[in-house]
Design a protein around this motif. Structure first.
Motif, PDB file in Angstrom:
ATOM      1  N   PRO B 296       0.839  -1.193   0.000  1.00 42.77           N
ATOM      2  CA  PRO B 296       0.000   0.000   0.000  1.00 42.77           C
ATOM      3  C   PRO B 296       0.880   1.252   0.000  1.00 42.77           C
ATOM      4  CG  PRO B 296       0.025  -1.026   2.181  1.00 42.77           C
ATOM      5  CD  PRO B 296       0.784  -1.925   1.264  1.00 42.77           C
ATOM      6  N   PRO B 297       0.418   2.354  -0.483  1.00 38.50           N
ATOM      7  CA  PRO B 297      -0.964   2.585  -0.924  1.00 38.50           C
ATOM      8  C   PRO B 297      -1.160   2.368  -2.425  1.00 38.50           C
ATOM      9  CG  PRO B 297       0.193   4.668  -0.805  1.00 38.50           C
ATOM     10  CD  PRO B 297       1.190   3.617  -0.407  1.00 38.50           C
ATOM     11  N   ARG B 298      -0.072   2.035  -3.183  1.00 36.07           N
ATOM     12  CA  ARG B 298      -0.254   2.022  -4.646  1.00 36.07           C
ATOM     13  C   ARG B 298       0.089   0.685  -5.294  1.00 36.07           C
ATOM     14  NH1 ARG B 298      -3.719   5.242  -6.514  1.00 36.07           N
ATOM     15  NH2 ARG B 298      -2.653   5.798  -8.431  1.00 36.07           N
ATOM     16  N   TRP B 299       0.475  -0.295  -4.473  1.00 35.77           N
ATOM     17  CA  TRP B 299       0.680  -1.664  -4.962  1.00 35.77           C
ATOM     18  C   TRP B 299       1.414  -1.765  -6.315  1.00 35.77           C
ATOM     19  CZ3 TRP B 299      -3.384  -0.567  -1.700  1.00 35.77           C
ATOM     20  CH2 TRP B 299      -3.561  -1.430  -0.611  1.00 35.77           C
ATOM     21  N   PRO B 300       2.606  -1.196  -6.395  1.00 36.29           N
ATOM     22  CA  PRO B 300       3.303  -1.181  -7.691  1.00 36.29           C
ATOM     23  C   PRO B 300       3.573  -2.583  -8.252  1.00 36.29           C
ATOM     24  CG  PRO B 300       4.768  -0.522  -5.903  1.00 36.29           C
ATOM     25  CD  PRO B 300       3.383  -0.513  -5.346  1.00 36.29           C
ATOM     26  N   GLY B 301       3.878  -3.529  -7.385  1.00 36.54           N
ATOM     27  CA  GLY B 301       4.160  -4.889  -7.862  1.00 36.54           C
ATOM     28  C   GLY B 301       2.951  -5.492  -8.554  1.00 36.54           C
ATOM     29  N   ILE B 302       1.813  -5.404  -7.891  1.00 35.22           N
ATOM     30  CA  ILE B 302       0.585  -5.935  -8.481  1.00 35.22           C
ATOM     31  C   ILE B 302       0.269  -5.239  -9.793  1.00 35.22           C
ATOM     32  CG2 ILE B 302      -1.927  -5.893  -8.219  1.00 35.22           C
ATOM     33  CD1 ILE B 302      -1.580  -6.753  -5.338  1.00 35.22           C
ATOM     34  N   VAL B 303       0.363  -3.924  -9.771  1.00 35.44           N
ATOM     35  CA  VAL B 303       0.017  -3.168 -10.976  1.00 35.44           C
ATOM     36  C   VAL B 303       0.911  -3.587 -12.139  1.00 35.44           C
ATOM     37  CG1 VAL B 303      -0.033  -0.864 -12.010  1.00 35.44           C
ATOM     38  CG2 VAL B 303      -0.941  -1.220  -9.694  1.00 35.44           C
ATOM     39  N   GLU B 304       2.175  -3.798 -11.839  1.00 32.65           N
ATOM     40  CA  GLU B 304       3.095  -4.176 -12.907  1.00 32.65           C
ATOM     41  C   GLU B 304       2.723  -5.543 -13.507  1.00 32.65           C
ATOM     42  OE1 GLU B 304       7.257  -3.995 -11.788  1.00 32.65           O
ATOM     43  OE2 GLU B 304       7.704  -5.230 -13.579  1.00 32.65           O
ATOM     44  N   TYR B 305       2.432  -6.494 -12.656  1.00 29.17           N
ATOM     45  CA  TYR B 305       2.033  -7.813 -13.170  1.00 29.17           C
ATOM     46  C   TYR B 305       0.764  -7.723 -14.012  1.00 29.17           C
ATOM     47  CZ  TYR B 305       5.282 -10.983 -10.782  1.00 29.17           C
ATOM     48  OH  TYR B 305       6.371 -11.688 -10.399  1.00 29.17           O
ATOM     49  N   ILE B 306      -0.217  -6.990 -13.484  1.00 31.05           N
ATOM     50  CA  ILE B 306      -1.481  -6.878 -14.216  1.00 31.05           C
ATOM     51  C   ILE B 306      -1.238  -6.249 -15.578  1.00 31.05           C
ATOM     52  CG2 ILE B 306      -3.754  -5.747 -14.239  1.00 31.05           C
ATOM     53  CD1 ILE B 306      -3.678  -7.889 -12.162  1.00 31.05           C
ATOM     54  N   LYS B 307      -0.428  -5.230 -15.561  1.00 27.44           N
ATOM     55  CA  LYS B 307      -0.133  -4.536 -16.821  1.00 27.44           C
ATOM     56  C   LYS B 307       0.554  -5.491 -17.802  1.00 27.44           C
ATOM     57  CE  LYS B 307      -0.069  -0.558 -19.119  1.00 27.44           C
ATOM     58  NZ  LYS B 307       0.596   0.751 -18.988  1.00 27.44           N
ATOM     59  N   LYS B 308       1.489  -6.266 -17.309  1.00 21.86           N
ATOM     60  CA  LYS B 308       2.209  -7.190 -18.197  1.00 21.86           C
ATOM     61  C   LYS B 308       1.253  -8.202 -18.838  1.00 21.86           C
ATOM     62  CE  LYS B 308       5.729  -8.816 -15.635  1.00 21.86           C
ATOM     63  NZ  LYS B 308       7.051  -9.341 -15.248  1.00 21.86           N
ATOM     64  N   ILE B 309       0.374  -8.731 -18.012  1.00 22.25           N
ATOM     65  CA  ILE B 309      -0.572  -9.735 -18.514  1.00 22.25           C
ATOM     66  C   ILE B 309      -1.542  -9.086 -19.493  1.00 22.25           C
ATOM     67  CG2 ILE B 309      -2.502 -11.210 -17.807  1.00 22.25           C
ATOM     68  CD1 ILE B 309      -0.894 -11.617 -15.143  1.00 22.25           C
ATOM     69  N   PHE B 310      -2.045  -7.949 -19.069  1.00 21.89           N
ATOM     70  CA  PHE B 310      -3.011  -7.214 -19.888  1.00 21.89           C
ATOM     71  C   PHE B 310      -2.415  -6.849 -21.245  1.00 21.89           C
ATOM     72  CE2 PHE B 310      -5.085  -3.188 -21.098  1.00 21.89           C
ATOM     73  CZ  PHE B 310      -6.423  -3.522 -20.983  1.00 21.89           C
ATOM     74  N   MET B 311      -1.184  -6.333 -21.234  1.00 21.30           N
ATOM     75  CA  MET B 311      -0.575  -5.887 -22.482  1.00 21.30           C
ATOM     76  C   MET B 311      -0.178  -7.066 -23.378  1.00 21.30           C
ATOM     77  SD  MET B 311      -1.124  -2.724 -22.226  1.00 21.30           S
ATOM     78  CE  MET B 311      -0.642  -2.499 -23.933  1.00 21.30           C
ATOM     79  N   ALA B 312       0.238  -8.171 -22.751  1.00 23.44           N
ATOM     80  CA  ALA B 312       0.578  -9.343 -23.562  1.00 23.44           C
ATOM     81  C   ALA B 312      -0.632  -9.731 -24.414  1.00 23.44           C
ATOM     82  CB  ALA B 312       0.997 -10.519 -22.675  1.00 23.44           C
ATOM     83  N   TRP B 313      -1.803  -9.626 -23.787  1.00 22.21           N
ATOM     84  CA  TRP B 313      -3.039  -9.910 -24.518  1.00 22.21           C
ATOM     85  C   TRP B 313      -3.394  -8.772 -25.477  1.00 22.21           C
ATOM     86  CZ3 TRP B 313      -7.527  -6.939 -23.516  1.00 22.21           C
ATOM     87  CH2 TRP B 313      -8.674  -7.343 -24.211  1.00 22.21           C
ATOM     88  N   ALA B 314      -3.421  -7.564 -24.944  1.00 20.81           N
ATOM     89  CA  ALA B 314      -3.901  -6.427 -25.748  1.00 20.81           C
ATOM     90  C   ALA B 314      -3.062  -6.257 -27.007  1.00 20.81           C
ATOM     91  CB  ALA B 314      -3.892  -5.145 -24.913  1.00 20.81           C
ATOM     92  N   ASN B 315      -1.783  -6.499 -26.915  1.00 17.72           N
ATOM     93  CA  ASN B 315      -0.899  -6.288 -28.070  1.00 17.72           C
ATOM     94  C   ASN B 315      -0.886  -7.458 -29.048  1.00 17.72           C
ATOM     95  OD1 ASN B 315      -0.071  -3.787 -27.221  1.00 17.72           O
ATOM     96  ND2 ASN B 315       1.671  -4.584 -26.054  1.00 17.72           N
ATOM     97  N   ASN B 316      -1.315  -8.616 -28.622  1.00 16.42           N
ATOM     98  CA  ASN B 316      -1.139  -9.784 -29.479  1.00 16.42           C
ATOM     99  C   ASN B 316      -2.414 -10.538 -29.850  1.00 16.42           C
ATOM    100  OD1 ASN B 316       1.930  -9.976 -29.638  1.00 16.42           O
ATOM    101  ND2 ASN B 316       1.605  -9.839 -27.440  1.00 16.42           N
ATOM    102  N   ALA B 317      -3.501 -10.235 -29.172  1.00 18.63           N
ATOM    103  CA  ALA B 317      -4.726 -10.993 -29.454  1.00 18.63           C
ATOM    104  C   ALA B 317      -5.304 -10.571 -30.790  1.00 18.63           C
ATOM    105  CB  ALA B 317      -5.752 -10.774 -28.344  1.00 18.63           C
ATOM    106  N   LYS B 318      -6.013 -11.507 -31.409  1.00 15.45           N
ATOM    107  CA  LYS B 318      -6.750 -11.168 -32.622  1.00 15.45           C
ATOM    108  C   LYS B 318      -8.084 -10.548 -32.240  1.00 15.45           C
ATOM    109  CE  LYS B 318      -4.947 -14.903 -35.522  1.00 15.45           C
ATOM    110  NZ  LYS B 318      -5.316 -16.137 -36.231  1.00 15.45           N
ATOM    111  N   LYS B 319      -8.708  -9.900 -33.197  1.00 15.60           N
ATOM    112  CA  LYS B 319     -10.002  -9.272 -32.971  1.00 15.60           C
ATOM    113  C   LYS B 319     -10.984 -10.254 -32.321  1.00 15.60           C
ATOM    114  CE  LYS B 319     -11.533  -5.627 -36.083  1.00 15.60           C
ATOM    115  NZ  LYS B 319     -12.349  -5.390 -37.295  1.00 15.60           N
ATOM    116  N   HIS B 320     -11.653  -9.832 -31.291  1.00 12.26           N
ATOM    117  CA  HIS B 320     -12.684 -10.581 -30.546  1.00 12.26           C
ATOM    118  C   HIS B 320     -12.110 -11.645 -29.603  1.00 12.26           C
ATOM    119  CE1 HIS B 320     -15.526  -8.577 -33.077  1.00 12.26           C
ATOM    120  NE2 HIS B 320     -15.071  -9.164 -34.160  1.00 12.26           N
ATOM    121  N   GLU B 321     -10.828 -11.863 -29.649  1.00 14.65           N
ATOM    122  CA  GLU B 321     -10.263 -12.910 -28.800  1.00 14.65           C
ATOM    123  C   GLU B 321     -10.208 -12.464 -27.349  1.00 14.65           C
ATOM    124  OE1 GLU B 321      -7.064 -15.837 -31.037  1.00 14.65           O
ATOM    125  OE2 GLU B 321      -6.356 -13.959 -30.189  1.00 14.65           O
TER     126      GLU B 321
END
Ligand code: SRM
Ligand code: SRM
Ligand code: SRM
Ligand code: SRM
Ligand code: SF4
Ligand code: SF4
Ligand code: SF4
Ligand code: SF4
Ligand code: SF4
Ligand code: SF4
Ligand code: SF4
Ligand code: SF4
Lengths: 431, 369, 431, 369
Positions: B296-321
């Protein structure tokens, strides 16, 4: 220096801040007091911030383990909560929540909402969750002695708001906006939600089962209330018969949509084909699994088939105790106009059986695992259907009922010895 | 306590009936909507068979709000929407307009006065998806069992992913959710990305509390791993630390079994769950990061992991996936690589209680007639 | 009238008849006796037919429950069997089988086979199974007192044949024909099979474990000995690196094969593309899951990659007691030239651990379910790998070892109280 | 019994080394095969890198054979194959020729003298598949626990499907197997089509035998369903008929627990399993017919079911599609219809012991580097 240096960092960033909401409450409540309003929990919001700051320092909660509190005539709907910093922060020593049964689909009139806010300005912390995860309005934080008068004021509202579920009872049913706003709704979700809620007021308000039980209702397989994952008894709109196609509208979409790539290729069973020449699509409905994808892609051109109804998926829950479950198909189809009756005909013997034979803290899903689907289907009067399974069993360890056996010497001898055979019937209750 | 009740006294009267709260245009077109279009992030145009048109305008909220904020929202609804408004199933608030020309003013007023951003919608026909709000739970604001906070982490994540809420630039639907303990009130077990608070140390038995408040056999029986033994002599219970998986079931049943360790509590991160039947049947989420500490209060570790997972998908997924469709296409092997995650033994299932029928029962509603 | 009216119907139809084989044996043995050959079990084959006829009448077996028989120096390899019609049919009163360890790949010289047939003509029923389901030569039916001399005659053969496994021991390992006849073999299956069989003669012949343990060895993922389903420890050939392509041969296939439909579209990961113009294929090897399909379709054009080796799948078994298992990936890759050593390094500590802590009649697969993969991997010295799972766990109920915890007051206090933490290490044996 | 051993005495000498049994041409080209072609049903041409060519000629056998038959096969191998021959992993016998011109004579000689048909091969490149032999077990010929016979049923089925063995006219590989009890020695748990013998009545405890031959606690413990209770007083055990699933584990452990009922024993029919990783990962077989009675000597009921299942696949599958691939494409719903099978509650899994990790552990060898 600020009393809450850690929390002070939270309003940073563009997303709306809950800390700001708590501060705002603290400030406006103080103002209201100055203006002479009757406010029973002064300083509470500010104390919440202080306690939260302590949690942020200590990296742990400062709320103590439960406690049973309630309002007269009800067994649930209130979550008792006490602070372990009660001496330091007497304003939050008691901090119980009231779960208020939201209206179906979360539609409100400002008139009703304002009345409810007035109640909570007077009797509570002035904080609330819109909404709790089950769907209730969660009024956050009041003292034991204010629970009753707060509820009584809710009774007096026009329209009045009743209390939601908690404990081992029926939890507040919820539903998607369905026919109120959505073209995909296969039945009237709001009406069914209201009907079930009203029918089972007693089950909702008086915990008496082995554990909690949740209904959630979605108008189509998109499942906008996550019923399939979050309710013991999910009612999911669906249809039989052909998807309705408006080929003119298909042509409109064809102007800018790559129908082959985005519709045809993404159909999970390859049931759609597209004639690029004629700009028409064809659906092999016998092969359609009603996943909704094509309809979602072309809402103007495609509509669910005309024979509307719902599928019941049973058993969903979070992982405690026996592992998370996504509900499985228990009743493949109930026609829309039979839903109200059929759901009750199914759920009542189910509750009855679970109530009798379920273990303490055993959810319906776990209970059915233990008892077997065969017996369950018999109890609810449903024929087994291949649609209930991903695939048939992989082991040969099947049971057979006595009536399925052929007459034989062995069977005679076993019976003579008093051996009982497997049976799917519920034993008659001893009087 | 059968005292005389006042005349207005009632119980079991239930919630207000929904139709009291529907604006006229909805009542008129109830069940007769023809189609919808997302005309800009946050604004959905809905056309009825009658030709009537409404616009739902959606705003993100922090869920935990003030009664004064609700009143402000009511003021706006009175001004623009004949006194009606609704919340969505994911903590967003929606205003229903019939006059398209008022949309801009409405948005401006909400954003400026209340501070809630317009967005959170997705446009499947055009294949442009926005990120919506994070379903979450009580955390340190109210609950007694959390291993993490809820609202604070949600705020940190949504601050980071804000641009995806107010715009629609994702390849598919992505649902993020959070629950502060394994009870999973946030129902994180079926989300594209989720967080769950976990403990990592066995309960530190408070003998005194156990004696005062708990029934010993019930407490022992509450443990899914049979890690709790009754010590009848000492009138308390003992925990087998080698069997305990820190699930907190015993604490739910008995206040004498706290298992909080500020240094070792934290969050597990899951991904690949979904609920809708669109294309791919519903799926449970899978744990991909076993533990991230509380910061706390900004949980940088968690945010970084979420971002990594999110971006791995957002940058590489096909439309609607969605996440699971993407991962199933590329394989978990490739996904761990792409998201920069490490695989460890924790991620291999060893929970003793098996969702056995689960392996063969059909979930979701995909089947043929 | 025939003594076996029911069995008489079996030679009908084109498929070769086992009844005919038994009859033939009966007849030729009688002939051999007349010719003065020494035959210890005269009339046995005919008695088998009579007993079988009775089973066909009664619809049940007439063999009695087991019985322990063996040869000197061995604990297994012989299955004891007695008839419950022994009084009527003394020729089959004893009807034990000898499991004879087949040569790797089931290759035989006629010289060796003839010698073995001579042994069985003399000492047994003259009937055998080529082969048993585990792969042994099953010599069907002899009396207790002939077991020993029959085996001694096998010792004296050139080359001699040894006895196979039975009971709670290592079962006779088997392997596909691999490099002897097949272009797909990724390592020398016969050599490894022979090597393991010779190395573990003691384990094979002296039952001493909680239950049986099976090795099966296939040279590639086609798995022509069904190792993945039928052996506790399956060694399956595979490779790393690029599939070798001979584009000229692709062109040859292209003459008559629809490569797009039958190869490209059937690749499970879409890793192949085909240039119909150039008649060339391209493989995205990073996306290939080595399923073999494209190689199977075009054996002349495609070959496994050059870095050859094997994957170990562990735990396969039939459904008794805890449900059937297809083996799961335990070691993703062992290079071909390290196989002999590494397999032993893995299996020995595994046996040791299972032997110590496994329950009676608990197969390795079930044992590992109970103990957890974490501990198993530590025992065999293998790093966890995402390749071991279909997908990561769906519940958050993970264990943590003490060394993974951060120092804290709680940890201190727990340790002070003597609470032991989860550990993946095997406890040192008490001496 | 440490008596003096004769000089030739030995133990643990192991099987003959395989290389003793390999013909010269194989030794020479060992590990250096280039490719193969199926030149006609039963005959595979194998070309080595050296240019050498061999022909393996495959014949079906009933598995249970006579030593005199083996001698006949040896005679033929001496005549055509330099004194070598082999068996396959599915009970077929193979002759390895180097001289293509002798193939016809060889086939004629085997078919006429021994009566074994040539066939059982499959030609994946051309997409023409033959049916091979049925893996099976001892049945009433030798075992003490069977619920059905083995060889007799196999004969009845293969007679019916004979044309598919001697020709290659199936769309894909189809493995049939049979096990005479739930021990499943035929490993029918992963076959395209399979049969398993099942009992349907609880053990009829033979108190006397139990007393003489069984350890009571071990017998009780052998039951996966805890259906057996020790009756210490009567020195025997009792079975709870409502819990018993007739698996026969107790009988394996104790001869006093027979569970044979000629009228109620019979076979369950499974389908949709596979072992190879070709295209689709390995799969367990699934029960599609809960019970068919024993009808010796020709088992018409079983044969009819097998034929229905087999033909539903053979007539409708696409090229290369194995049973499970076919069923997954069309759906189990459609498959039950096509094969004319009835769905019943027996087919819904309710076995108490769950392959739990199984649901998430990866089986087979499909993964990426
Ligand atoms: C308030 C709420 C979370 C929130 O912030 O929104 C909540 C809060 C609690 N839940 Fe929950 N649950 C809430 C929705 C859920 C949901 C989601 C849902 O209903 O869609 C789930 C997952 C779905 C399910 O039912 O499985 C959920 C699964 C649990 C469980 C685990 C149940 C299980 O079978 O695994 C527990 C443990 C228990 O019941 O003992 C639990 C227990 C609790 C308790 C009562 C804590 C306890 O151990 O006694 C929490 C009180 C917190 C507090 O102090 O306010 N809560 N709980 C949600 C109810 C609000 C409402 O009425 O609208
Ligand atoms: C308002 C709301 C229902 C309500 O009663 O409150 C709603 C509204 C709509 N949903 Fe939903 N969904 C809503 C929660 C959900 C949920 C529940 C959840 O997230 O917890 C799901 C299941 C998510 C999941 O699978 O994990 C959900 C899965 C869908 C889908 C499936 C999409 C997919 O690819 O899986 C659709 C279809 C589509 O849009 O393609 C859909 C479609 C729609 C449509 C287009 C229906 C319609 O015709 O109006 C609505 C507007 C979409 C938009 O925002 O652009 N809605 N929708 C909920 C908005 C929540 C929010 O504020 O963000
Ligand atoms: C002879 C053979 C069947 C055949 O006709 O080919 C056979 C025969 C018996 N098996 Fe088997 N098993 C035979 C291969 C198998 C296989 C297949 C394999 O090895 O590939 C399996 C399934 C794979 C596996 O190991 O799980 C198999 C799984 C069993 C089981 C169940 C084990 C389990 O864990 O589920 C039992 C029960 C037991 O061990 O108590 C069993 C037990 C038996 C017994 C010893 C009966 C008993 O209950 O004690 C049978 C003796 C029959 C007899 O009178 O001849 N047999 N058994 C096979 C051995 C021949 C050989 O050595 O070549
Ligand atoms: C001779 C034998 C190996 C042995 O050491 O004995 C063998 C030999 C060959 N197998 Fe096999 N397989 C043999 C049992 C198996 C088994 C085991 C079983 O059935 O119990 C399997 C696994 C079956 C399963 O998945 O359930 C097996 C799955 C394959 C496959 C995978 C095909 C698929 O679509 O799943 C191939 C590849 C192909 O041909 O496409 C293959 C390919 C081959 C090839 C083409 C390999 C080669 O290059 O020579 C061989 C000749 C095929 C033919 O008959 O036309 N072999 N093959 C076995 C013959 C048994 C028989 O008499 O019929
Ligand atoms: S579940 Fe279906 S009917 Fe209900 S709001 Fe979502 S899309 Fe519409
Ligand atoms: S609803 Fe789904 S399964 Fe049915 S046709 Fe459309 S995309 Fe295909
Ligand atoms: S998830 Fe756990 S900690 Fe969070 S509100 Fe629910 S019960 Fe409390
Ligand atoms: S935390 Fe869970 S596993 Fe540990 S003792 Fe308590 S109930 Fe058992
Ligand atoms: S498993 Fe592979 S290497 Fe072995 S025979 Fe079959 S195809 Fe050839
Ligand atoms: S081996 Fe299988 S996965 Fe790899 S490229 Fe060939 S068909 Fe595709
Ligand atoms: S399957 Fe059963 S009956 Fe058949 S041989 Fe094996 S143990 Fe005996
Ligand atoms: S047959 Fe199986 S289930 Fe029945 S008593 Fe015996 S061991 Fe138990």
């Amino acid at each position: 220096m600020s009393e809450t240096p850690l929390l002070d960092q939270i309003p940073d960033g563009p997303w709306p801040s809950f800390v700001k909401e708590i501060r705002k409450t603290a400030e406006l409540q103080e103002k209201a007091i100055k203006e002479g309003k009757e406010i029973k929990m002064p300083g509470c919001a500010r104390a919440v911030l202080k306690q939260l700051e302590r949690s942020y320092e200590d990296k742990k909660t400062h709320w103590k383990h439960g406690g049973i509190v309630s309002v007269v005539g009800y067994g649930g709907g209130v979550i008792g909560r006490y602070s372990d910093l009660g001496d330091e922060l007497p304003e939050v020593h008691h901090f119980h929540t009231i779960r208020v049964n939201m209206p179906a689909g979360w539609f409100y009139s400002t008139k009703a909402l304002r009345q409810l806010m007035d109640v909570w300005e007077k009797w509570g912390s002035g904080l609330l969750n819109m909404h709790g995860s089950t769907g209730d309005i969660i009024l956050l934080g009041t003292r034991s002695e204010y629970l009753q008068p707060a509820f009584e004021d809710m009774m007096k509202m026009d329209p009045p708001f009743d209390i939601g579920g908690s404990g081992s009872d029926l939890r507040t049913p919820s539903c998607c906006m369905g026919p109120a706003l959505c073209e995909f709704a296969c039945f009237d979700t709001l009406d069914l939600c209201y009907d079930l809620t009203m029918e089972y007021q007693n089950e909702l308000h008086r915990p008496m089962w082995p554990y909690k039980f949740k209904f959630k209702i979605s108008g189509c397989p998109n499942d906008c209330v996550a019923a399939k994952a979050r309710s013991d008894f999910a009612i999911i709109g669906t249809w039989k018969g052909d998807i309705q196609i408006d080929q003119e509208a298909v042509k409109e979409y064809a102007e800018w949509m790559d129908i082959e790539e985005e519709v045809v290729k993404l159909c999970p069973t390859g049931a759609i084909s597209y004639d690029a020449e004629k700009k028409e699509i064809k659906i092999d409905n016998s092969n359609c699994v009603r996943c909704m994808h094509c309809i979602n892609k072309m809402p103007k051109a495609l509509k669910p088939g005309k024979e509307r109804g719902a599928t019941i998926c049973i058993g969903a829950k979070a992982p405690c105790v026996e592992g998370a479950i996504i509900g499985w198909v228990a009743v493949p189809f109930i026609p829309a106009d039979e839903l109200k009756d059929r759901v009750k005909e199914i759920v009542e013997p189910l509750w009855d059986w679970w109530d009798d034979e379920g273990k303490f803290r055993e959810r319906i899903g776990e209970f059915l695992w233990r008892m077997g689907m065969g017996k369950f289907l018999r109890v609810i009067g449903q024929e087994p259907d291949v649609r209930m399974i991903k695939h048939p069993r992989t082991n040969p360890f099947m049971y057979f009922e006595e009536k399925e056996l052929r007459p034989s010497k062995v069977v005679e001898e076993l019976k003579k010895r008093g051996i009982k055979f497997k049976s799917l019937e519920r034993e008659e209750e001893e009087e | 306590m059968a005292t005389e009740k006042p005349p207005w006294w009632k119980t079991d009267f239930g919630p207000p009936k929904y139709d009291l709260f529907l604006p006229e245009v909805i009542k008129k077109n109830y069940g007769k909507w023809a189609y919808h279009e997302v005309i800009r992030p946050g604004v959905i145009k809905r056309v009825a068979e009658s030709g009537d048109v409404v616009y739902t305008v959606r705003f993100g909220t922090p869920r935990l709000i003030s009664i004064y904020t609700v009143r402000e929202l009511c003021d706006i609804a009175d001004k623009y929407c004949d006194g009606y408004l609704r919340w969505t199933s994911r903590h967003n608030v929606e205003f229903i307009l019939t006059d398209e020309s008022k949309i801009d003013d409405l948005i401006k007023e909400v954003e400026e006065k209340v501070g809630f951003p317009c967005g959170g919608t997705w446009d499947t026909p055009r294949g442009k998806y926005g990120l919506t709000n994070i379903i979450h739970t009580q955390g340190w604001v109210h609950c007694h069992t959390p291993a993490i906070d809820a609202s604070g982490i949600v705020k940190a994540i949504m601050d980071e992913l804000y641009e995806y809420f107010v715009d629609m630039k994702l390849p598919g639907l992505c649902r993020i959710s959070l629950a502060c303990c394994a009870n999973m009130c946030g129902a994180v077990h079926a989300s594209d990305i989720s967080l769950v608070g976990i403990h990592r140390t066995p309960p530190l038995v408070d003998d005194d509390a156990v004696r005062r408040m708990c029934e010993l056999p019930t407490t022992a029986a509450s443990c899914p791993n049979a890690a709790i033994r009754v010590n009848a002599k000492k009138k308390t219970v003992e925990v087998d630390g080698e069997k305990c998986m820190y699930c907190g079931n015993c604490y739910t049943m008995c206040p004498g079994m706290p298992l909080f360790d500020p240094e070792n509590d934290g969050a597990a991160i899951l991904c690949g769950g979904k609920v809708s039947d669109a294309r791919h049947p519903p799926e449970l989420s899978k744990v991909v990061v076993p533990w991230v500490p509380n910061e706390p209060p900004r949980w940088p570790g968690i945010v970084e992991y979420i971002k990594k997972i999110f971006m791995a998908w957002a940058n590489n997924a096909k439309k609607h996936e969605r996440m699971i469709e993407f991962i199933e296409r590329i394989g978990w092997e490739r996904f761990f690589e792409l998201a920069g995650l490490e695989f460890s033994w924790h991620l291999i299932d060893d929970f003793r209680v098996p969702p056995f029928m689960y392996a063969s029962y059909r979930v979701g509603t995909q089947f043929r007639w």
